[in-house]
Design a protein around this motif. Sequence first.
Motif, PDB file in Angstrom:
ATOM      1  N   ASP A 232      34.871 -40.722 -30.302  1.00  0.00           N
ATOM      2  CA  ASP A 232      35.351 -41.952 -29.676  1.00  0.00           C
ATOM      3  C   ASP A 232      36.092 -41.595 -28.393  1.00  0.00           C
ATOM      4  OD1 ASP A 232      36.299 -44.391 -28.954  1.00  0.00           O
ATOM      5  OD2 ASP A 232      37.508 -44.747 -30.752  1.00  0.00           O
ATOM      6  N   PRO A 233      35.564 -41.951 -27.221  1.00  0.00           N
ATOM      7  CA  PRO A 233      36.222 -41.584 -25.964  1.00  0.00           C
ATOM      8  C   PRO A 233      37.573 -42.244 -25.768  1.00  0.00           C
ATOM      9  CG  PRO A 233      34.402 -43.101 -25.550  1.00  0.00           C
ATOM     10  CD  PRO A 233      34.313 -42.702 -26.999  1.00  0.00           C
ATOM     11  N   THR A 234      37.895 -43.297 -26.541  1.00  0.00           N
ATOM     12  CA  THR A 234      39.195 -43.945 -26.370  1.00  0.00           C
ATOM     13  C   THR A 234      40.336 -43.025 -26.785  1.00  0.00           C
ATOM     14  OG1 THR A 234      39.049 -44.954 -28.584  1.00  0.00           O
ATOM     15  CG2 THR A 234      38.209 -46.242 -26.728  1.00  0.00           C
ATOM     16  N   PHE A 235      40.074 -42.062 -27.667  1.00  0.00           N
ATOM     17  CA  PHE A 235      41.112 -41.104 -28.044  1.00  0.00           C
ATOM     18  C   PHE A 235      41.534 -40.300 -26.822  1.00  0.00           C
ATOM     19  CE2 PHE A 235      42.942 -37.228 -29.668  1.00  0.00           C
ATOM     20  CZ  PHE A 235      43.593 -37.590 -30.837  1.00  0.00           C
ATOM     21  N   ALA A 236      40.544 -39.782 -26.077  1.00  0.00           N
ATOM     22  CA  ALA A 236      40.852 -39.021 -24.864  1.00  0.00           C
ATOM     23  C   ALA A 236      41.524 -39.903 -23.823  1.00  0.00           C
ATOM     24  CB  ALA A 236      39.577 -38.404 -24.300  1.00  0.00           C
ATOM     25  N   ASP A 237      41.093 -41.173 -23.718  1.00  0.00           N
ATOM     26  CA  ASP A 237      41.726 -42.082 -22.765  1.00  0.00           C
ATOM     27  C   ASP A 237      43.203 -42.258 -23.083  1.00  0.00           C
ATOM     28  OD1 ASP A 237      39.346 -42.419 -21.452  1.00  0.00           O
ATOM     29  OD2 ASP A 237      38.829 -44.287 -22.474  1.00  0.00           O
ATOM     30  N   THR A 238      43.518 -42.410 -24.381  1.00  0.00           N
ATOM     31  CA  THR A 238      44.909 -42.608 -24.781  1.00  0.00           C
ATOM     32  C   THR A 238      45.731 -41.355 -24.508  1.00  0.00           C
ATOM     33  OG1 THR A 238      44.184 -44.120 -26.526  1.00  0.00           O
ATOM     34  CG2 THR A 238      46.412 -43.249 -26.694  1.00  0.00           C
ATOM     35  N   ALA A 411      38.794 -43.688 -12.948  1.00  0.00           N
ATOM     36  CA  ALA A 411      37.640 -44.048 -12.124  1.00  0.00           C
ATOM     37  C   ALA A 411      36.461 -43.142 -12.388  1.00  0.00           C
ATOM     38  CB  ALA A 411      38.022 -43.973 -10.639  1.00  0.00           C
ATOM     39  N   GLU A 412      36.726 -41.923 -12.916  1.00  0.00           N
ATOM     40  CA  GLU A 412      35.638 -40.986 -13.163  1.00  0.00           C
ATOM     41  C   GLU A 412      35.724 -40.413 -14.566  1.00  0.00           C
ATOM     42  OE1 GLU A 412      34.233 -38.465 -10.044  1.00  0.00           O
ATOM     43  OE2 GLU A 412      35.895 -39.084  -8.788  1.00  0.00           O
ATOM     44  N   THR A 413      36.235 -41.204 -15.524  1.00  0.00           N
ATOM     45  CA  THR A 413      36.302 -40.729 -16.893  1.00  0.00           C
ATOM     46  C   THR A 413      34.898 -40.468 -17.414  1.00  0.00           C
ATOM     47  OG1 THR A 413      38.315 -41.968 -17.317  1.00  0.00           O
ATOM     48  CG2 THR A 413      37.032 -41.286 -19.230  1.00  0.00           C
ATOM     49  N   PRO A 414      34.613 -39.246 -17.891  1.00  0.00           N
ATOM     50  CA  PRO A 414      33.245 -38.937 -18.305  1.00  0.00           C
ATOM     51  C   PRO A 414      32.877 -39.627 -19.600  1.00  0.00           C
ATOM     52  CG  PRO A 414      34.684 -37.096 -18.768  1.00  0.00           C
ATOM     53  CD  PRO A 414      35.500 -38.098 -18.000  1.00  0.00           C
TER      54      PRO A 414
END
Length: 435
Positions: A232-238, A411-414
């Motif tokens: 889940d990429p939201t973990f890295a976002d947080t 803006a460039e989150t992979p």
Amino acid sequence: MATGPSPDDAADFRSCIVQDADGRRWRVRSPLNTEASMRLETEHLVLQAFTPSVRARLPFHLPSVAGSVAHNGLRTFVYSHLPGHTLSLRELQRQNESPEPPLHAPSPSAAPRAPLAVQLGRALGTLHSLPRALVMDADLPAYSAEQCRKRMLHDLDQAATTGLIPGELLRRWEDALEDTTLWQFSTRVVHGDLHEDNITVDHGALVSFTGWSDLHVGDPAEDFSWLVGMADPTFADTVLEAYSVSAVQPPDRHLLRRAHLKAEFALAEWLVRGVDRGIPSMVDNAGRMLATLAQDVRASASPSPGVTAAPEPSVAPALADEAEGHDDAARGLDGDLASEREQNELGVQRADDRGQERDVPQQEDPDHGAAPRHRGGATGPGAPRDDYASNTPSPGLSGDPGLSGSSAVHAETPTGSDQTSLMLWGMRFLARVWR
């Protein structure tokens, strides 16, 4: 006296937990080879650099060396035991969403505990904000941003000499390494070997970071590459959002792209290690995983690590607008209404143009089809310390006052397929096991 198992790199160490007559617990780590013994010696040096005043600033615990003993030319170390246990990537994500309750009920006036991803982001932000002098005074490695790039270029050339890595991956990584805009960042004090096996958690609370043998001044993206394996990429976002608030300086906008590059390149490092150690099964497995990565890259049409393919432009809206224009003319709409529509369309087009300027991928090198070029003068592990004045970021990067928090990074989150991410991190784990 009592003993129990302690998770560790089975290829390099034997570890256990020992409880003495007074009920105190200790962790014992015994190296199995000279390289592992040197890593423990380095970790001892690192832990000594963390003085009590520095430790008090950290939102996590650090182990302390209680003593050591030499045996057959190798040195076994005894550490103070810290509570908690390591978790898999999937379990870390589950603990973040549904944390285990604390063993003891908190005080009614205590602030609620932050989610695990927020705790990790704050911990990384504090670690990366430590003064560089902590590392340099301990005579540990310190690299500039350019030296970080050149060291990876050197490793890429070494990987290319095996002849076992798909050419399209070599070109993909070389293009990213030669795109100097990705490598304009301020170096930080970084852990250097952070992953889920070096993070201990106790009932949803971050307890400690372990494995301190690679502490250095370098690219902060090194401590984020393990997050590529999160389904889940939201973990890295947080994690990144919390990091942006806690760090002295906000992250540069290309941090996660470099983290994705390092996660991909870990497969090549694993293959090179297998070649150097003469382990055919390791080389074969690495080769198959690199082939799978190459297929995934082709399928996703990703132009660069951490960048998704741009969507194909659709002509349907343009045709619809044209048809609508003819209908309007046929209905005899007045010129003011037509002019207003044209102005609105022009404003949307300008906004789209600005968005395309931000997100358009770089044009391919005319020599893209050629084999990776060999370079001289690459900086190796023994590179001299850098001139930190040269690390001042360019306008529009982390030093730009117009970029606050993590806006420059998101803006460039992979993004990418979960299957590819899990495969990449699986290989990173195997690479550590075989180190």
